[in-house]
Every structure is written in structure tokens, then in C-alpha cells.
Design an enzyme around this catalytic site. Structure first.
Site, short mmCIF file in Angstrom:
data_model
loop_
_atom_site.label_atom_id
_atom_site.label_comp_id
_atom_site.label_asym_id
_atom_site.label_seq_id
_atom_site.Cartn_x
_atom_site.Cartn_y
_atom_site.Cartn_z
CG ASN A 14 12.91 18.72 -21.09
OD1 ASN A 14 11.82 19.26 -20.84
ND2 ASN A 14 13.45 18.75 -22.30
CE LYS A 16 12.21 15.76 -24.00
NZ LYS A 16 12.67 14.90 -25.10
CG HIS A 101 15.13 20.30 -26.01
ND1 HIS A 101 14.60 19.50 -27.00
CD2 HIS A 101 15.53 19.46 -25.02
CE1 HIS A 101 14.68 18.23 -26.61
NE2 HIS A 101 15.23 18.18 -25.41
CD GLU A 103 11.87 17.21 -27.80
OE1 GLU A 103 11.33 17.82 -26.86
OE2 GLU A 103 12.31 16.04 -27.69
CD GLU A 173 18.99 16.78 -24.43
OE1 GLU A 173 18.71 16.16 -23.42
OE2 GLU A 173 18.16 17.41 -25.11
N GLY A 179 14.64 10.25 -27.12
CA GLY A 179 13.36 9.55 -27.17
C GLY A 179 13.36 8.31 -28.05
CB SER A 218 17.81 7.05 -24.88
OG SER A 218 16.88 7.32 -25.90
P1 13P Z 1 14.78 11.30 -23.53
O1 13P Z 1 15.49 11.09 -22.22
O2 13P Z 1 13.32 10.99 -23.46
O3 13P Z 1 15.49 10.62 -24.66
O4 13P Z 1 14.84 12.88 -23.84
C1 13P Z 1 16.05 13.52 -23.75
C2 13P Z 1 15.82 14.97 -23.80
O5 13P Z 1 15.45 15.50 -24.83
C3 13P Z 1 16.01 15.75 -22.57
O6 13P Z 1 15.97 17.10 -22.84
#
Ligand code: 13P
Length: 256
Positions: A14, A16, A101, A103, A173, A179, A218
Site C-alpha cells: 500500500n 498510500k 483502511h 486512515e 491492521e 507507521g 510496521s
Molecule cells: P506501515 O507498514 O507503514 O506500518 O503501514 C501499514 C499499513 O497501513 C498498510 O496498509
């Protein structure tokens, strides 16, 4: 076990809101080079670039076994929804789409009902939804993680036909791991992955054994093997580390 063998691992990147169009092309090219030998046979590798680079990445990975996913979709086929992208636009370009997601749930207020609509729309469009669930830190600390995640899974699978559950992919997640550099422990992630499959089985029957459950939050080249070793975890949804082709390749290889 035959049923387990049917679940080919999947690792999705992803990206993003990262990469210019030129960077997206370069990253896709490097990722094909790093994973072209195992993608499609030993593992499904899905790249999820920003909307504006879907075409660039589509053209870059054409002829390779890598797959293309979008980061969200609108459940309506078309209409007056400024800034949105519908499944009719994605179909034909992508095979996968991330829905719900955290976010999007947090910053754009997507509800469980929205995520359910998007999941159903993706399935109707022939796209594999990678639906995301996960609890906040306060919920985990209050002992509510399992109940919360189970509720999210029930909501997103509402109306999914038993025959379609194999086409669904759910990514666990936990919000506190995204992150932050603080990933879940393998056994903690496994417990929730098993719970997710259990809820899917309850709602959609035995087909849930074919549904893939990913871990995300992560994931790095250093910790991927810990997740790959857990039964019930069939792959990873990778954020930051997917922006580095070598790191993403190392993570992917851990699941093979
Ligand atoms: P990170 O791997 O940067 O922690 O993000 C995970 C994520 O949100 C994947 O969709």
C-alpha cells in the site's frame, strides 16, 4: 492440509499518498525485477499505487505476474461525487482494491456501513477486496480488541454470499502498529487472524477456510518471518516498507 495449501500467500504494498507518477513507474519496475520469479506462482504480489499512477503501474507491470490494486473505491457506479473513483473505472485496470483502511476510517470518516458497501461493490465488480480491520490502542488495553474486530468483520461481511467469501481478503491492521515501528507480536496477530476467520466461517460457512487473512502494521524485512510462521496469517499488507523494492521483496520472500 489441502485447505491450507489452497491459500496462496498474498503480499500487498500500500503505497498510500506517496510517489510521483515517475517514481511510481520506477518503483513498479524495480519491484517486478525483484519479485518476478516468484509472483503469481508461490505468492500473489499486489501493488497499490495512488489512483493517478494506476495506469502507469498497469503499463509497467503488464506481462509480469504482479497484480494491481487501488487504495479505495466508491460503491456507486458513477455520478456527481467530486473527487471519487468508482468501481466501474477500476474494473479492467485493477484486480484488487483496499477497502476500509484505518486512515480512511479515521480521516475520511468511513463507517462500517460504508466499508460493507465497498466490499460488496468490489465483489460485484469482480475485484478482490482487501478489507482492513483493527483496534485502537485504548481498545486493546481495555481488553476489547477481539470484540471490536469481530464487530468490524461482521459488518463488512454482511450480505457476502457463502460462495464469494473465498474472494475476500481481510487485513488485520491494529491502529497502534501502523507507521509506528511497533508491530504486533506474531502470536497476538495470529490470535486475531484466527478470530477473523472464525467470524467469517460463522457467517459464510466453510468457504472461509479459503479466505486470506493478512497482517499489516510496521511489517519489515526483519519481522516478516515472524508473521509468516503463524498459521492463519496468509500474507501481509505493507505500507512504508513497500516503497523500497528490496525491502518489499525480502518481506514477500518470507511468506514463500
Ligand atoms: P506501515 O507498514 O507503514 O506500518 O503501514 C501499514 C499499513 O497501513 C498498510 O496498509
Amino acid at each position: 492440509m489441502a485447505v491450507l495449501q489452497e491459500r496462496r500467500p498474498m503480499v500487498a504494498g500500500n503505497w498510500k499518498m506517496n510517489t510521483t507518477d515517475a517514481e511510481a513507474g520506477d518503483l513498479a519496475r524495480e519491484t517486478v525485477r525483484a519479485l518476478g520469479d516468484i509472483a503469481g506462482t508461490d505468492v500473489d504480489v499486489v501493488l497499490c499505487p495512488p489512483f493517478v499512477s494506476l495506469t502507469t503501474v498497469y503499463e509497467t507491470i503488464a506481462g509480469s505476474p504482479l497484480l494491481l490494486g487501488a487504495q479505495t473505491l466508491n460503491a456507486a457506479p458513477k455520478g456527481a461525487y467530486t473527487g471519487e473513483v468508482s468501481w466501474t473505472m477500476l474494473r479492467g485496470l485493477c484486480t484488487h482494491v483496499i477497502v476500509g483502511h484505518s486512515e480512511r476510517r479515521t480521516y475520511y470518516h468511513e463507517t462500517d456501513e460504508d466499508v460493507n458497501k465497498k466490499t460488496l461493490a468490489a465483489l460485484d465488480a469482480g475485484l478482490t477486496p482487501i478489507a482492513c480491520v483493527g483496534e485502537r490502542l485504548e481498545q486493546r488495553e481495555a481488553g476489547q480488541a477481539h470484540a471490536y474486530v469481530a464487530g468490524q468483520v461482521r459488518a463488512l461481511l454482511d450480505g457476502v454470499a457463502p460462495g464469494a467469501i473465498r474472494e475476500v481478503c481481510i487485513a488485520y491492521e491494529p491502529l497502534w502498529a501502523i507507521g509506528t515501528g511497533r508491530s504486533a507480536d506474531g502470536p497476538v496477530a495470529r490470535e486475531v487472524a484466527a478470530l477473523i476467520r472464525g467470524v467469517a466461517r460463522e457467517l459464510c460457512g466453510e468457504g472461509a477456510e479459503g479466505m486470506r487473512v493478512l497482517y499489516g502494521g510496521s511489517v519489515t524485512a526483519a519481522n516478516a518471518a515472524e508473521f509468516a510462521a503463524q498459521p492463519d496469517i496468509d500474507g501481509a499488507l505493507v505500507g512504508g516498507a513497500s516503497l523500497d523494492a528490496a525491502a518489499f521483496a525480502a518481506i514477500t520472500r518470507a511468506f514463500v
